[in-house]
Design an enzyme around this catalytic site. Sequence first.
Site, PDB file in Angstrom:
ATOM      1  N   CYS A 109      24.930  28.570  53.029  1.00  0.00           N
ATOM      2  CA  CYS A 109      24.622  29.985  52.820  1.00  0.00           C
ATOM      3  C   CYS A 109      25.916  30.804  52.729  1.00  0.00           C
ATOM      4  O   CYS A 109      26.656  30.669  51.760  1.00  0.00           O
ATOM      5  CB  CYS A 109      23.678  30.464  53.918  1.00  0.00           C
ATOM      6  SG  CYS A 109      22.869  32.018  53.552  1.00  0.00           S
ATOM      7  N   HIS A 212      19.110  26.449  53.529  1.00  0.00           N
ATOM      8  CA  HIS A 212      19.336  26.009  54.910  1.00  0.00           C
ATOM      9  C   HIS A 212      18.670  24.658  55.190  1.00  0.00           C
ATOM     10  O   HIS A 212      17.601  24.620  55.802  1.00  0.00           O
ATOM     11  CB  HIS A 212      18.800  27.076  55.890  1.00  0.00           C
ATOM     12  CG  HIS A 212      19.633  28.310  55.928  1.00  0.00           C
ATOM     13  ND1 HIS A 212      20.757  28.432  56.709  1.00  0.00           N
ATOM     14  CD2 HIS A 212      19.526  29.481  55.247  1.00  0.00           C
ATOM     15  CE1 HIS A 212      21.304  29.625  56.524  1.00  0.00           C
ATOM     16  NE2 HIS A 212      20.580  30.282  55.643  1.00  0.00           N
ATOM     17  N   GLU A 214      19.362  22.549  57.396  1.00  0.00           N
ATOM     18  CA  GLU A 214      19.255  22.300  58.844  1.00  0.00           C
ATOM     19  C   GLU A 214      17.956  22.852  59.425  1.00  0.00           C
ATOM     20  O   GLU A 214      17.544  22.444  60.498  1.00  0.00           O
ATOM     21  CB  GLU A 214      20.485  22.855  59.587  1.00  0.00           C
ATOM     22  CG  GLU A 214      20.658  24.356  59.601  1.00  0.00           C
ATOM     23  CD  GLU A 214      21.160  24.922  58.278  1.00  0.00           C
ATOM     24  OE1 GLU A 214      21.618  24.144  57.409  1.00  0.00           O
ATOM     25  OE2 GLU A 214      21.078  26.155  58.110  1.00  0.00           O
TER      26      GLU A 214
END
Length: 239
Positions: A109, A212, A214
């Site tokens: 990001c 994202h 994760e």
Amino acid sequence: MKPVILISAVRNLKNSKEKFMLHESYVNAVRAAGGTPILAPITNDLDEVKSYVSMCDGLVLPGGEDVSPMLLNEEPIRGIGYVSAERDRFEFMLFEEARRQDKPILGICKGCQIIALSTGGKIYQDIFTQHPNTIEHNQPEEQLGELFHSISLTPDSKLYELFKSECILANSWHHQAVRCVGTELRVTAKSSDGIIEGIESIDGLMMGVQWHPELLFEKHPEQLFIYRQLIETCIRKRG
Ligand SMILES: [Mn+2]
């Protein structure tokens, strides 16, 4: 020994200036991908940055607030959010030092934008006003574990190699994005409106994604490939 992955830990501008902040999903993803995470608290001391980087095998630049327009030599446009020039300078220093020490870098990001800017690229301060016909890129924060928009991957890219598909789905929580990249990098992922969602370096040591992984990998394990390629690159570099 597992590769040690340095992740920057910065101040939470919204709630407190006296706490360091890092969403635990970054730590979880590094661990799940086979690395040992360590956190680097923000500093403006270059010697300290050099020490941080020398202790690690690879670097993760996480997501965060907007990039300071001041550092881009631009006036802030309407719609700019929280900025911290101090954080940006810290992450630019981490990036520079990681490059100098030849350590692999993954940018998520805002981290993807830091990579682009550090290598001669540009970013949009606000895609919704500066780029025509953008789709929605802001999911509600509570739904970031869900897939949201499609992303096209360039066939001969590392991202394509990881996902083995020209079209994937990802989450989205940004109003800034990479506008163009410098010579060391190439664009390897875009959303349907043409916004850059992924970049990779020619030397194979840098990757940035605008989404994202994760926050997705527990439900969508293929998203962990992005962190795993960082760990594997670290292992390869170590020989
Ligand atoms: Mn997006």
